[in-house]
Design a protein around this motif. Structure first.
Motif, PDB file in Angstrom:
ATOM      1  N   ASP A  81       0.854  -1.185   0.000  1.00 14.03           N
ATOM      2  CA  ASP A  81       0.000   0.000   0.000  1.00 14.03           C
ATOM      3  C   ASP A  81       0.888   1.232   0.000  1.00 14.03           C
ATOM      4  O   ASP A  81       1.927   1.282   0.651  1.00 14.03           O
ATOM      5  CB  ASP A  81      -0.899   0.031   1.233  1.00 14.03           C
ATOM      6  CG  ASP A  81      -1.913  -1.099   1.216  1.00 14.03           C
ATOM      7  OD1 ASP A  81      -2.239  -1.565   0.111  1.00 14.03           O
ATOM      8  OD2 ASP A  81      -2.363  -1.512   2.297  1.00 14.03           O
ATOM      9  N   ASP A  82       0.450   2.222  -0.752  1.00  7.70           N
ATOM     10  CA  ASP A  82       1.197   3.476  -0.767  1.00  7.70           C
ATOM     11  C   ASP A  82       0.874   4.234   0.511  1.00  7.70           C
ATOM     12  O   ASP A  82      -0.120   4.943   0.590  1.00  7.70           O
ATOM     13  CB  ASP A  82       0.816   4.316  -1.985  1.00  7.70           C
ATOM     14  CG  ASP A  82       1.225   3.647  -3.285  1.00  7.70           C
ATOM     15  OD1 ASP A  82       2.233   2.925  -3.251  1.00  7.70           O
ATOM     16  OD2 ASP A  82       0.553   3.850  -4.305  1.00  7.70           O
ATOM     17  N   GLU A  83       1.701   4.033   1.508  1.00 10.64           N
ATOM     18  CA  GLU A  83       1.467   4.725   2.766  1.00 10.64           C
ATOM     19  C   GLU A  83       2.136   6.095   2.701  1.00 10.64           C
ATOM     20  O   GLU A  83       3.243   6.235   2.213  1.00 10.64           O
ATOM     21  CB  GLU A  83       2.007   3.898   3.925  1.00 10.64           C
ATOM     22  CG  GLU A  83       1.261   2.586   4.075  1.00 10.64           C
ATOM     23  CD  GLU A  83       1.560   1.909   5.392  1.00 10.64           C
ATOM     24  OE1 GLU A  83       2.034   2.590   6.307  1.00 10.64           O
ATOM     25  OE2 GLU A  83       1.315   0.710   5.467  1.00 10.64           O
ATOM     26  N   TYR A  84       1.416   7.069   3.201  1.00 11.01           N
ATOM     27  CA  TYR A  84       1.901   8.430   3.161  1.00 11.01           C
ATOM     28  C   TYR A  84       2.531   8.798   4.497  1.00 11.01           C
ATOM     29  O   TYR A  84       2.144   8.295   5.540  1.00 11.01           O
ATOM     30  CB  TYR A  84       0.743   9.385   2.850  1.00 11.01           C
ATOM     31  CG  TYR A  84       0.095   9.110   1.517  1.00 11.01           C
ATOM     32  CD1 TYR A  84       0.705   9.517   0.342  1.00 11.01           C
ATOM     33  CD2 TYR A  84      -1.119   8.445   1.439  1.00 11.01           C
ATOM     34  CE1 TYR A  84       0.126   9.261  -0.885  1.00 11.01           C
ATOM     35  CE2 TYR A  84      -1.712   8.188   0.225  1.00 11.01           C
ATOM     36  CZ  TYR A  84      -1.086   8.604  -0.937  1.00 11.01           C
ATOM     37  OH  TYR A  84      -1.670   8.346  -2.141  1.00 11.01           O
ATOM     38  N   THR A  85       3.476   9.698   4.437  1.00 14.75           N
ATOM     39  CA  THR A  85       4.081  10.189   5.666  1.00 14.75           C
ATOM     40  C   THR A  85       3.099  11.161   6.318  1.00 14.75           C
ATOM     41  O   THR A  85       2.133  11.615   5.692  1.00 14.75           O
ATOM     42  CB  THR A  85       5.408  10.914   5.378  1.00 14.75           C
ATOM     43  OG1 THR A  85       5.139  12.065   4.564  1.00 14.75           O
ATOM     44  CG2 THR A  85       6.387   9.995   4.673  1.00 14.75           C
ATOM     45  N   GLU A  86       3.362  11.474   7.567  1.00 19.05           N
ATOM     46  CA  GLU A  86       2.485  12.396   8.304  1.00 19.05           C
ATOM     47  C   GLU A  86       2.452  13.762   7.635  1.00 19.05           C
ATOM     48  O   GLU A  86       1.404  14.401   7.539  1.00 19.05           O
ATOM     49  CB  GLU A  86       2.982  12.510   9.747  1.00 19.05           C
ATOM     50  CG  GLU A  86       1.988  13.117  10.698  1.00 19.05           C
ATOM     51  CD  GLU A  86       0.756  12.240  10.878  1.00 19.05           C
ATOM     52  OE1 GLU A  86      -0.341  12.806  11.007  1.00 19.05           O
ATOM     53  OE2 GLU A  86       0.881  10.998  10.875  1.00 19.05           O
ATOM     54  N   GLN A  87       3.587  14.200   7.144  1.00 21.01           N
ATOM     55  CA  GLN A  87       3.659  15.505   6.493  1.00 21.01           C
ATOM     56  C   GLN A  87       2.834  15.504   5.197  1.00 21.01           C
ATOM     57  O   GLN A  87       2.119  16.467   4.908  1.00 21.01           O
ATOM     58  CB  GLN A  87       5.109  15.863   6.186  1.00 21.01           C
ATOM     59  CG  GLN A  87       5.282  17.237   5.565  1.00 21.01           C
ATOM     60  CD  GLN A  87       6.734  17.537   5.249  1.00 21.01           C
ATOM     61  OE1 GLN A  87       7.595  16.671   5.394  1.00 21.01           O
ATOM     62  NE2 GLN A  87       7.004  18.753   4.815  1.00 21.01           N
ATOM     63  N   GLU A  88       2.909  14.420   4.429  1.00 18.87           N
ATOM     64  CA  GLU A  88       2.123  14.335   3.200  1.00 18.87           C
ATOM     65  C   GLU A  88       0.629  14.323   3.499  1.00 18.87           C
ATOM     66  O   GLU A  88      -0.154  14.965   2.796  1.00 18.87           O
ATOM     67  CB  GLU A  88       2.501  13.076   2.413  1.00 18.87           C
ATOM     68  CG  GLU A  88       3.878  13.140   1.784  1.00 18.87           C
ATOM     69  CD  GLU A  88       4.280  11.810   1.163  1.00 18.87           C
ATOM     70  OE1 GLU A  88       5.054  11.837   0.192  1.00 18.87           O
ATOM     71  OE2 GLU A  88       3.832  10.751   1.650  1.00 18.87           O
ATOM     72  N   LEU A  89       0.245  13.609   4.551  1.00 18.38           N
ATOM     73  CA  LEU A  89      -1.163  13.566   4.918  1.00 18.38           C
ATOM     74  C   LEU A  89      -1.685  14.949   5.318  1.00 18.38           C
ATOM     75  O   LEU A  89      -2.812  15.314   5.006  1.00 18.38           O
ATOM     76  CB  LEU A  89      -1.397  12.566   6.051  1.00 18.38           C
ATOM     77  CG  LEU A  89      -1.292  11.096   5.660  1.00 18.38           C
ATOM     78  CD1 LEU A  89      -1.358  10.225   6.906  1.00 18.38           C
ATOM     79  CD2 LEU A  89      -2.389  10.722   4.691  1.00 18.38           C
ATOM     80  N   GLN A  90      -0.866  15.716   6.049  1.00 26.48           N
ATOM     81  CA  GLN A  90      -1.297  17.043   6.484  1.00 26.48           C
ATOM     82  C   GLN A  90      -1.353  18.029   5.323  1.00 26.48           C
ATOM     83  O   GLN A  90      -2.167  18.937   5.309  1.00 26.48           O
ATOM     84  CB  GLN A  90      -0.378  17.561   7.574  1.00 26.48           C
ATOM     85  CG  GLN A  90      -0.554  16.825   8.887  1.00 26.48           C
ATOM     86  CD  GLN A  90       0.430  17.300   9.946  1.00 26.48           C
ATOM     87  OE1 GLN A  90       1.317  18.095   9.671  1.00 26.48           O
ATOM     88  NE2 GLN A  90       0.261  16.780  11.161  1.00 26.48           N
ATOM     89  N   SER A  91      -0.474  17.828   4.329  1.00 23.00           N
ATOM     90  CA  SER A  91      -0.449  18.768   3.205  1.00 23.00           C
ATOM     91  C   SER A  91      -1.526  18.469   2.162  1.00 23.00           C
ATOM     92  O   SER A  91      -1.798  19.298   1.305  1.00 23.00           O
ATOM     93  CB  SER A  91       0.930  18.760   2.534  1.00 23.00           C
ATOM     94  OG  SER A  91       1.159  17.502   1.923  1.00 23.00           O
ATOM     95  N   MET A  92      -2.146  17.300   2.259  1.00 18.22           N
ATOM     96  CA  MET A  92      -3.201  16.954   1.296  1.00 18.22           C
ATOM     97  C   MET A  92      -4.445  17.778   1.574  1.00 18.22           C
ATOM     98  O   MET A  92      -4.816  17.994   2.718  1.00 18.22           O
ATOM     99  CB  MET A  92      -3.551  15.470   1.393  1.00 18.22           C
ATOM    100  CG  MET A  92      -2.507  14.570   0.870  1.00 18.22           C
ATOM    101  SD  MET A  92      -3.099  12.883   1.018  1.00 18.22           S
ATOM    102  CE  MET A  92      -1.642  12.010   0.551  1.00 18.22           C
ATOM    103  N   LYS A  93      -5.075  18.206   0.525  1.00 15.20           N
ATOM    104  CA  LYS A  93      -6.287  18.999   0.661  1.00 15.20           C
ATOM    105  C   LYS A  93      -7.408  18.284  -0.083  1.00 15.20           C
ATOM    106  O   LYS A  93      -7.213  17.720  -1.151  1.00 15.20           O
ATOM    107  CB  LYS A  93      -6.097  20.394   0.081  1.00 15.20           C
ATOM    108  CG  LYS A  93      -5.101  21.228   0.843  1.00 15.20           C
ATOM    109  CD  LYS A  93      -4.977  22.597   0.264  1.00 15.20           C
ATOM    110  CE  LYS A  93      -3.943  23.389   1.047  1.00 15.20           C
ATOM    111  NZ  LYS A  93      -3.717  24.706   0.469  1.00 15.20           N
ATOM    112  N   LEU A  94      -8.595  18.319   0.523  1.00 16.82           N
ATOM    113  CA  LEU A  94      -9.764  17.725  -0.123  1.00 16.82           C
ATOM    114  C   LEU A  94     -10.232  18.616  -1.260  1.00 16.82           C
ATOM    115  O   LEU A  94     -10.033  19.828  -1.243  1.00 16.82           O
ATOM    116  CB  LEU A  94     -10.892  17.559   0.888  1.00 16.82           C
ATOM    117  CG  LEU A  94     -10.669  16.567   2.016  1.00 16.82           C
ATOM    118  CD1 LEU A  94     -11.833  16.601   2.985  1.00 16.82           C
ATOM    119  CD2 LEU A  94     -10.489  15.167   1.475  1.00 16.82           C
ATOM    120  N   ARG A  95     -10.861  17.988  -2.224  1.00 15.30           N
ATOM    121  CA  ARG A  95     -11.457  18.765  -3.303  1.00 15.30           C
ATOM    122  C   ARG A  95     -12.578  19.623  -2.733  1.00 15.30           C
ATOM    123  O   ARG A  95     -13.182  19.266  -1.719  1.00 15.30           O
ATOM    124  CB  ARG A  95     -12.023  17.840  -4.377  1.00 15.30           C
ATOM    125  CG  ARG A  95     -10.942  17.165  -5.179  1.00 15.30           C
ATOM    126  CD  ARG A  95     -11.530  16.344  -6.276  1.00 15.30           C
ATOM    127  NE  ARG A  95     -12.147  15.156  -5.689  1.00 15.30           N
ATOM    128  CZ  ARG A  95     -13.102  14.462  -6.255  1.00 15.30           C
ATOM    129  NH1 ARG A  95     -13.578  14.820  -7.417  1.00 15.30           N
ATOM    130  NH2 ARG A  95     -13.614  13.407  -5.669  1.00 15.30           N
TER     131      ARG A  95
END
Length: 148
Positions: free
Chosen positions: A87-101
């Motif tokens: 599974d493509d697990e994301y780092t904590e920083q990537e998760l926080q920088s992701m924005k919902l549409r």
């Protein structure tokens, strides 16, 4: 002793029109497709769906194996046969920088409220049925004691 060992002709072979064969095969295919779709929709984690997933994954593996053998890509065969589900697990920083549409957060909130309302109604219905059952047993026990 009958005609077991004889070489006599037992009749002409059965002739079936090709249109009937095609029609029956298409009908069986359509019916089985509808049954599969129904099972996946209503029982997504059922045995039928799991068996379909297993067949699809096995056929995919066999196809990739034959494809790599045909094109002489022998170094890729171990990755096909012994594939790992990574599974493509994301780092904590990537998760926080992701924005919902835009609008997704609102839609998720609405769906959450709908499911909470539905669950609350189901719980109330279960409690009402339980209370009704208790009242029914109390009434029946009081009637039997009054008859004595």
């Amino acid at each position: 002793y009958g005609s077991w060992g004889s070489s006599s002709n037992h009749g002409d072979p059965l002739h079936v029109p090709i249109a009937w064969v095609i029609l029956i095969n298409l009908s069986i295919f359509c019916i089985s497709t509808l049954i599969t779709a129904h099972q996946f929709e209503h029982y997504p984690e059922g045995n039928f769906a799991n068996f379909c997933r297993l067949c699809i994954n096995a056929l995919d593996c066999i196809f990739k194996l034959i494809y790599n053998l045909y094109h002489c890509r022998l170094n890729e065969i171990p990755t096909v046969v012994c594939a790992e589900d990574v599974d493509d697990e994301y780092t904590e920083q990537e998760l926080q920088s992701m924005k919902l549409r835009p609008g997704i957060g609102k839609a998720l909130e609405i769906e959450h409220h709908k499911s909470m309302r539905k669950t609350t109604l189901q719980i109330k219905a279960m409690k009402a049925a339980k209370t009704k059952q208790k009242a029914k047993t109390i009434d029946s026990s009081s009637k039997t004691s009054a008859l004595r």
